[in-house]
Every structure is written in C-alpha cells, then in structure tokens.
Design a protein around this motif. Structure first.
Motif, mmCIF file in Angstrom:
data_model
loop_
_atom_site.group_PDB
_atom_site.id
_atom_site.type_symbol
_atom_site.label_atom_id
_atom_site.label_comp_id
_atom_site.label_asym_id
_atom_site.label_seq_id
_atom_site.Cartn_x
_atom_site.Cartn_y
_atom_site.Cartn_z
ATOM 1 N N ASN A 1 33.885 142.796 111.912
ATOM 2 C CA ASN A 1 34.938 142.923 110.901
ATOM 3 C C ASN A 1 35.055 141.661 110.043
ATOM 4 O O ASN A 1 35.204 141.743 108.816
ATOM 5 C CB ASN A 1 36.274 143.218 111.579
ATOM 6 N N GLN B 1 32.262 141.185 107.273
ATOM 7 C CA GLN B 1 32.088 142.168 106.197
ATOM 8 C C GLN B 1 31.952 141.522 104.826
ATOM 9 O O GLN B 1 31.323 142.084 103.924
ATOM 10 C CB GLN B 1 33.259 143.153 106.204
ATOM 11 N N TYR C 1 26.463 146.753 113.079
ATOM 12 C CA TYR C 1 27.666 147.575 112.884
ATOM 13 C C TYR C 1 27.608 148.828 113.751
ATOM 14 O O TYR C 1 28.561 149.166 114.459
ATOM 15 C CB TYR C 1 27.814 147.968 111.415
#
Length: 298
Positions: free
Chosen positions: A170, A173, A190
């Motif tokens: 996260n 990103q 991912y």
C-alpha cells in the motif's frame, strides 16, 4: 554498581527475548555488468546480509536453531548511475520435525526488481513509510517468509506478517518502480499478497498448516498417519482451484512443491496414490505426466 548490573541484565534479557529471526544467505551476481566498480556490489551484499539477519523483525523469541532459513540471490542486469535493475531469486525452507529434511515453502523469481543504492549507505526501513524500493522489496518478502513459516506451524498464524507485507504494498503505490501495482501484471508482489489474504482462497493457508504441522511433522513418529493427513490436505488445494483455476499463488506453491509431492506419494498406498494423482493432475494439468509417474513407483 547495582545500576550497572541491572543494565547488563536488561541487555542480556532483551537479547534473549528479541532475537534475530532469519538465517538468510544473500548473494549479488553482477557478472552481466561490465566496466563498473565491483565494490558496490560487494557492499550491497554485505549491507543486505546485515539488514536481514541482524535486524529484529518480530516480538517473538527465536532460538539460534529456530532461525528461518532462506536465500536471496540478486542478479543485476543493468545499471544507470545509482539505479540498478535485475531480478530476485527467493527461496524459503522449513525444517520437518525430528528429521534433517527441509521442505520448500516458497520459491519464486521476481523479474521486476529495480532500486537505488549508493555504496556504504545505511539501509533503513520504517513500517508504514516508503523509504526506498530496495528495503521495501526486501522487507516485503521477509514478512511474506514470516507469514508462510508461522502459517505452517499454527492455523493462520502468519496473518500479522502478511498484513505487514500488504501494508508495504500500500505504501509503495506511489513508487516509480514497478512490481507493486495491480494493473502492471497479474503475477507480481501485489497479487501474491492479495491471493494469500483473500478470504476466498483461505483454504490454501489451511493446507499449509495441515500438510506441514499435522502431516510432515508427524511422519517421523507415525508414517501412515502423517501421510494420510497429507493426502486429505490435498483436497483443500482442489477447493482453491475450483474457486479460481490458475490462481497465481497456487501456481507458485505447486511449483515449489511438485517434486516433493511426487517423491512423497511414490511410497504411498495404492488408494493414496490414485487420489493424489487425480487431484494434482486436476489442479496442475500441465504436469499430469509427471504425476502419473507416481503410480509406477513401488
């Protein structure tokens, strides 16, 4: 004087409680890069070895003989200044109780490894903060290793570590480096952690526990009981396959375990052989011929 002894005791106590978790062999291969100073690659290897093996990654106490064995091979394909590109070969092993055998939990080549590194720089990693792609990628896989190892010893015991790996995804990103985003590939960092934490595929984690802890770890004392549990655990992989054929993490897991399955069931009963071949051929059809060889073994 009393304070001195208290400090010494506290330090020794802390070391015994929070001991290093990993015994990782780190290698950096730069043979494809010509005309560059090789010292930077030597420094990268030694820095990563220290970063992985000397850092404390959990609040659990690990005895020296309990440290998690793994290997990370970095092959550098390109270099542009302080930016490096290449691939990661990652392998995780788990000891089987009361034997000298180590079973493979994870074996994967990450083809999308890019990072910045300056010789003699200090490698830093802060949870919930994207510091560098190098330490983020390495920390991601270490938490993945911890999760798989803990899952193999207790039902869903690896959840906290998988969640840490997901947190790294996260925070990454916004990174300019590839390998973190869902749309970039169907087979990247991912999707590995997405598959593992997705409730729809939870049975693959249940399999990790039943196959290793209730199956393999029992076989030294009771071969029949242990292999029977392993045989039944294969049905969990069929459930995952039926939920989503060609699931990426299931493919990774089968690749890591394929040879072990064949060797294990070659000595099984006729009934166990038949069911194992049926399930494995169904969930891994490209390797049906290999699984058929189980039936020919005595």
């Amino acid at each position: 004087m009393k304070r001195f002894f208290f400090v010494i005791f506290f330090i020794l106590f802390s070391i015994s409680v929070f001991s290093q978790e990993f015994l990782c062999n780190v290698s950096v291969n730069s043979s494809q890069i010509e005309g560059t100073d090789k010292r930077v690659y030597e420094n990268l290897q030694s820095s990563l070895t220290e970063f992985i093996n000397n850092r404390v990654w959990t609040n659990y106490s690990f005895k020296p003989e309990e440290r998690i064995e793994c290997s990370i091979l970095i092959t550098i394909d390109e270099r542009s200044g302080d930016v490096f590109s290449g691939k990661l070969n990652l392998a995780l092993r788990r000891p089987v109780f009361n034997t000298s055998y180590n079973t493979v939990l994870f074996n994967f080549i990450d083809e999308s490894f890019q990072f910045e590194f300056v010789e003699f720089q200090t490698l830093e990693f802060v949870e919930n903060t994207y510091t560098s792609n190098l330490t983020s990628v390495v920390a991601y896989y270490l938490y993945l290793f911890l999760g798989l190892d803990f899952d193999s010893f207790s039902m869903y015991g690896g959840t906290p570590f998988f969640e840490k790996a997901q947190a790294i995804v996260n925070t990454a990103q916004a990174s300019r480096f590839i390998g973190w985003k869902a749309y970039e590939s169907t087979k990247n960092r991912y999707w590995i952690i997405e598959n593992i934490l997705n409730p729809s595929y939870r049975d693959i984690r249940k399999f990790l526990y039943e196959y290793h802890r209730l199956g393999f770890d029992v076989m030294s004392d009771n071969m029949v009981e242990g292999r029977d549990k392993i045989s039944k655990s294969l049905r969990l992989l069929r459930v995952v396959h039926n939920e989503r054929p060609n699931l990426f993490f299931l493919q990774l897991f089968l690749a890591a375990k394929r040879d072990e399955f064949i060797k294990l069931f070659s000595d099984a009963s006729k009934l166990e052989k038949t069911e194992a071949i049926e399930i494995l051929s169904e969930i891994d059809p490209a390797n049906t011929a290999k699984y058929q060889a189980i039936q020919k073994q005595n």
